[in-house]
Scaffold this motif. Structure first.
Motif, PDB file in Angstrom:
ATOM      1  N   LEU A 158       6.012  -5.053   0.176  1.00  0.00           N
ATOM      2  CA  LEU A 158       5.298  -5.935   1.086  1.00  0.00           C
ATOM      3  C   LEU A 158       3.953  -5.306   1.434  1.00  0.00           C
ATOM      4  N   THR A 159       2.885  -6.080   1.264  1.00  0.00           N
ATOM      5  CA  THR A 159       1.545  -5.638   1.651  1.00  0.00           C
ATOM      6  C   THR A 159       1.117  -6.415   2.879  1.00  0.00           C
ATOM      7  N   LEU A 160       0.826  -5.686   3.950  1.00  0.00           N
ATOM      8  CA  LEU A 160       0.464  -6.289   5.225  1.00  0.00           C
ATOM      9  C   LEU A 160      -1.008  -6.035   5.518  1.00  0.00           C
ATOM     10  N   SER A 161      -1.737  -7.105   5.781  1.00  0.00           N
ATOM     11  CA  SER A 161      -3.145  -6.992   6.093  1.00  0.00           C
ATOM     12  C   SER A 161      -3.591  -8.271   6.783  1.00  0.00           C
ATOM     13  N   SER A 162      -4.489  -8.121   7.747  1.00  0.00           N
ATOM     14  CA  SER A 162      -5.046  -9.313   8.392  1.00  0.00           C
ATOM     15  C   SER A 162      -6.142  -9.935   7.550  1.00  0.00           C
ATOM     16  N   GLY A 163      -6.554  -9.231   6.504  1.00  0.00           N
ATOM     17  CA  GLY A 163      -7.576  -9.759   5.612  1.00  0.00           C
ATOM     18  C   GLY A 163      -8.973  -9.703   6.173  1.00  0.00           C
ATOM     19  N   GLN A 164      -9.166  -8.953   7.275  1.00  0.00           N
ATOM     20  CA  GLN A 164     -10.478  -8.911   7.908  1.00  0.00           C
ATOM     21  C   GLN A 164     -11.497  -8.101   7.113  1.00  0.00           C
ATOM     22  N   SER A 165     -11.020  -7.119   6.376  1.00  0.00           N
ATOM     23  CA  SER A 165     -11.946  -6.301   5.601  1.00  0.00           C
ATOM     24  C   SER A 165     -11.275  -5.773   4.358  1.00  0.00           C
ATOM     25  N   ALA A 166     -11.874  -6.076   3.224  1.00  0.00           N
ATOM     26  CA  ALA A 166     -11.326  -5.599   1.956  1.00  0.00           C
ATOM     27  C   ALA A 166     -11.543  -4.100   1.789  1.00  0.00           C
ATOM     28  N   SER A 167     -12.413  -3.527   2.639  1.00  0.00           N
ATOM     29  CA  SER A 167     -12.710  -2.103   2.530  1.00  0.00           C
ATOM     30  C   SER A 167     -11.843  -1.241   3.439  1.00  0.00           C
ATOM     31  N   ASN A 168     -10.896  -1.846   4.139  1.00  0.00           N
ATOM     32  CA  ASN A 168     -10.014  -1.071   5.011  1.00  0.00           C
ATOM     33  C   ASN A 168      -9.254  -0.023   4.217  1.00  0.00           C
ATOM     34  N   PRO A 169      -8.981   1.144   4.812  1.00  0.00           N
ATOM     35  CA  PRO A 169      -8.145   2.145   4.132  1.00  0.00           C
ATOM     36  C   PRO A 169      -6.733   1.604   3.938  1.00  0.00           C
ATOM     37  N   GLU A 170      -6.038   2.160   2.947  1.00  0.00           N
ATOM     38  CA  GLU A 170      -4.691   1.703   2.633  1.00  0.00           C
ATOM     39  C   GLU A 170      -3.673   2.808   2.894  1.00  0.00           C
ATOM     40  N   ILE A 171      -2.488   2.381   3.293  1.00  0.00           N
ATOM     41  CA  ILE A 171      -1.389   3.294   3.629  1.00  0.00           C
ATOM     42  C   ILE A 171      -0.156   2.860   2.854  1.00  0.00           C
ATOM     43  N   LEU A 172       0.481   3.808   2.190  1.00  0.00           N
ATOM     44  CA  LEU A 172       1.692   3.533   1.409  1.00  0.00           C
ATOM     45  C   LEU A 172       2.888   4.180   2.087  1.00  0.00           C
ATOM     46  N   VAL A 173       3.905   3.364   2.362  1.00  0.00           N
ATOM     47  CA  VAL A 173       5.135   3.838   2.999  1.00  0.00           C
ATOM     48  C   VAL A 173       6.313   3.408   2.129  1.00  0.00           C
ATOM     49  N   ASP A 174       7.198   4.339   1.821  1.00  0.00           N
ATOM     50  CA  ASP A 174       8.395   3.928   1.089  1.00  0.00           C
ATOM     51  C   ASP A 174       9.649   4.487   1.733  1.00  0.00           C
ATOM     52  N   CYS A 175      10.757   3.824   1.439  1.00  0.00           N
ATOM     53  CA  CYS A 175      12.058   4.188   2.002  1.00  0.00           C
ATOM     54  C   CYS A 175      13.119   4.100   0.904  1.00  0.00           C
ATOM     55  N   GLY A 176      14.235   4.731   1.152  1.00  0.00           N
ATOM     56  CA  GLY A 176      15.392   4.546   0.283  1.00  0.00           C
ATOM     57  C   GLY A 176      15.303   5.192  -1.077  1.00  0.00           C
ATOM     58  N   ILE A 177      14.633   6.328  -1.201  1.00  0.00           N
ATOM     59  CA  ILE A 177      14.651   7.038  -2.485  1.00  0.00           C
ATOM     60  C   ILE A 177      16.061   7.541  -2.773  1.00  0.00           C
ATOM     61  N   HIS A 178      16.714   8.080  -1.757  1.00  0.00           N
ATOM     62  CA  HIS A 178      18.110   8.502  -1.912  1.00  0.00           C
ATOM     63  C   HIS A 178      19.025   7.429  -1.339  1.00  0.00           C
ATOM     64  N   ALA A 179      19.983   7.009  -2.129  1.00  0.00           N
ATOM     65  CA  ALA A 179      20.737   5.786  -1.855  1.00  0.00           C
ATOM     66  C   ALA A 179      21.526   5.836  -0.551  1.00  0.00           C
ATOM     67  N   ARG A 180      22.124   6.969  -0.237  1.00  0.00           N
ATOM     68  CA  ARG A 180      23.054   7.021   0.898  1.00  0.00           C
ATOM     69  C   ARG A 180      22.360   7.173   2.248  1.00  0.00           C
ATOM     70  N   GLU A 181      21.035   7.299   2.242  1.00  0.00           N
ATOM     71  CA  GLU A 181      20.287   7.523   3.473  1.00  0.00           C
ATOM     72  C   GLU A 181      19.907   6.184   4.096  1.00  0.00           C
ATOM     73  N   TRP A 182      20.887   5.481   4.605  1.00  0.00           N
ATOM     74  CA  TRP A 182      20.739   4.085   5.012  1.00  0.00           C
ATOM     75  C   TRP A 182      19.719   3.873   6.123  1.00  0.00           C
ATOM     76  N   VAL A 183      19.531   4.840   6.994  1.00  0.00           N
ATOM     77  CA  VAL A 183      18.596   4.628   8.097  1.00  0.00           C
ATOM     78  C   VAL A 183      17.161   4.539   7.598  1.00  0.00           C
ATOM     79  N   SER A 184      16.908   5.040   6.401  1.00  0.00           N
ATOM     80  CA  SER A 184      15.554   4.980   5.842  1.00  0.00           C
ATOM     81  C   SER A 184      15.116   3.543   5.548  1.00  0.00           C
ATOM     82  N   PRO A 185      15.837   2.764   4.728  1.00  0.00           N
ATOM     83  CA  PRO A 185      15.451   1.351   4.553  1.00  0.00           C
ATOM     84  C   PRO A 185      15.467   0.568   5.861  1.00  0.00           C
TER      85      PRO A 185
END
Length: 414
Positions: A158-185
């Motif tokens: 999911l990419t979240l942006s208000s679309g106000q500026s195409a030059s805004n910095p970007e942030i990448l967040v991921d969860c659930g690399i290890h399957a049993r770590e349910w609180v992450s997702p």
């Protein structure tokens, strides 16, 4: 559709692996002989923290799940070696069973209630949710599929942006690399909702957020249907299934803290990015490295803020900056519910672990790169109750606010 999901979970839950009588012991080796005695348990037990016997050292503690059928013998062996230990979890199944009981009873499975961000959700539910939340917020949320897993599941982002500026910095967040770590997702889903519910959508007006609720989608699905304590992916490798997706990145691949044995929990895979789940995210990082200014990957457990490097004891070039924001983040977390986190370079702070995503992101060019180990510090471990999801997310959001500010209005001065 949701009634079919409910029936599927109900039937498969009845056939899943159970953990009746299994205990998690916390052991405290005081010398090298005791360390070696614990390491010798390797193929018989499930190392929770550290995630492999290679991470055990004199003076540190280790949490280990002991199957019920060998529990008496293991306790005798520990006492014979004069290794101090205590029971962390008396009966693993009692906690696991509560999680599945909650899933079978909640209305979300048959569409009678709104999506509950304080519950653990199946892969199918999460996937449906990504479609729904994008459809409900078409001007602020874009759903893309980074790729497919070994078993053909979508890896949505999911990419979240208000679309106000195409030059805004970007942030990448991921969860659930290890399957049993349910609180992450669970956190990634909650965080999406939090960003959308903020007054004036402040953060997504200042930065573009890319959020991957679950990378290891096959492994995560397997924890719901077969084995709650599954960690790896589900690719077939020799005699065993799965690769540790956080040892499979092209960052010191095959080095210390990873295993060449296909049956090991930290198996690094036949080659870097052998797992389609890892390659999909790595490709995204490479393609967007000039725009993504921050990468945060969420794991559990241990309450830690880690940053590069983990594949070497060498320090990152901007260690002072990484440390500066880690301290701010630690303090922000503690200010919410008084949970204390430790912080530092991965290899130095806990143990070497080659082939991790934060090191890959850093080496690719994303110079603010962190691994966060969420709650707790050894009470529930991977079986963190749903009652703690909200508080965990609230304090983690405080950390994310610090990191957001680090990107849009940095205060670090060399």
């Amino acid at each position: 559709m949701r009634s079919l999901i409910f029936l599927g979970i109900l039937s498969l839950a009845l056939a899943r692996k159970t953990f009746f009588g299994d205990q998690v012991l916390t052991v405290h080796p005081k010398n090298e002989a005791q360390v070696q005695a614990i390491k010798n348990l390797d193929t018989k037990v499930d190392f929770w923290s550290p995630d492999s016997p290679a991470g055990i050292s004199v003076g540190s503690s280790a949490d280990i799940r002991i199957p019920s059928e060998i529990l008496p013998a293991v306790k005798v062996a520990l006492r014979r070696q004069k290794i101090e230990f205590e029971v962390m979890i008396e009966d693993v199944e009692s906690l696991v069973g509560e999680q599945f009981k909650s899933a079978q009873g909640r209305g979300i499975l048959d569409g009678t209630t709104a999506y509950d961000y304080e519950k653990y959700h199946t892969y199918d539910e999460i996937n449906d949710w990504t479609n729904a939340i994008a459809a409900e917020n078409p001007t602020m949320v874009q759903r893309t599929v980074l790729g497919q897993s070994t078993e053909g599941r979508d890896i949505p982002m999911l990419t979240l942006s208000s679309g106000q500026s195409a030059s805004n910095p970007e942030i990448l967040v991921d969860c659930g690399i290890h399957a049993r770590e349910w609180v992450s997702p669970a956190f990634c889903q909650w965080f999406v909702r939090q960003l959308l519910d903020e007054p004036n959508n402040v953060r997504i007006s200042e930065a573009t957020y890319h959020i991957i609720p679950s990378i290891n989608v096959d492994g995560y699905a397997y924890t719901w249907t077969n084995d709650r304590m599954w960690r790896k992916t589900r690719s077939k490798n020799g005699l065993c299934y799965g690769v540790d997706p956080n040892r499979n990145w092209d960052a010191g691949f095959g080095g210390e803290g990873s295993s060449s044995s296909s049956c090991a929990e930290t198996y690094h895979g036949p080659y870097a990015e052998s797992e389609p789940e890892v390659k999909a995210v790595a490709d995204f990082m490479r393609a967007n490295k000039d725009n993504v200014k921050l990468y945060v990957t969420y794991h559990s457990y241990g309450q830690m803020i880690l940053y590069p490097y983990s594949y070497t004891y060498d320090l990152a070039a901007n260690t002072d900056e990484l440390d500066f924001y880690a301290v701010q983040g630690k303090n922000a977390i503690q200010s919410v519910h008084n949970k204390r986190y430790i912080y530092g370079p991965g290899a130095v702070t806990i143990y070497p672990a080659a082939g991790g995503s934060d090191d890959f992101a850093y080496d690719t060019g994303i110079k603010l790169s962190y691994t966060i180990e969420l709650r707790d510090k050894g009470v529930y471990g991977f079986t963190l109750p749903e009652s703690q999801i909200q508080a965990t997310c609230e304090e983690t959001d405080a950390f994310m606010q610090v990191m957001h500010n680090a990107v849009v209005s940095p205060t670090y001065q060399a």
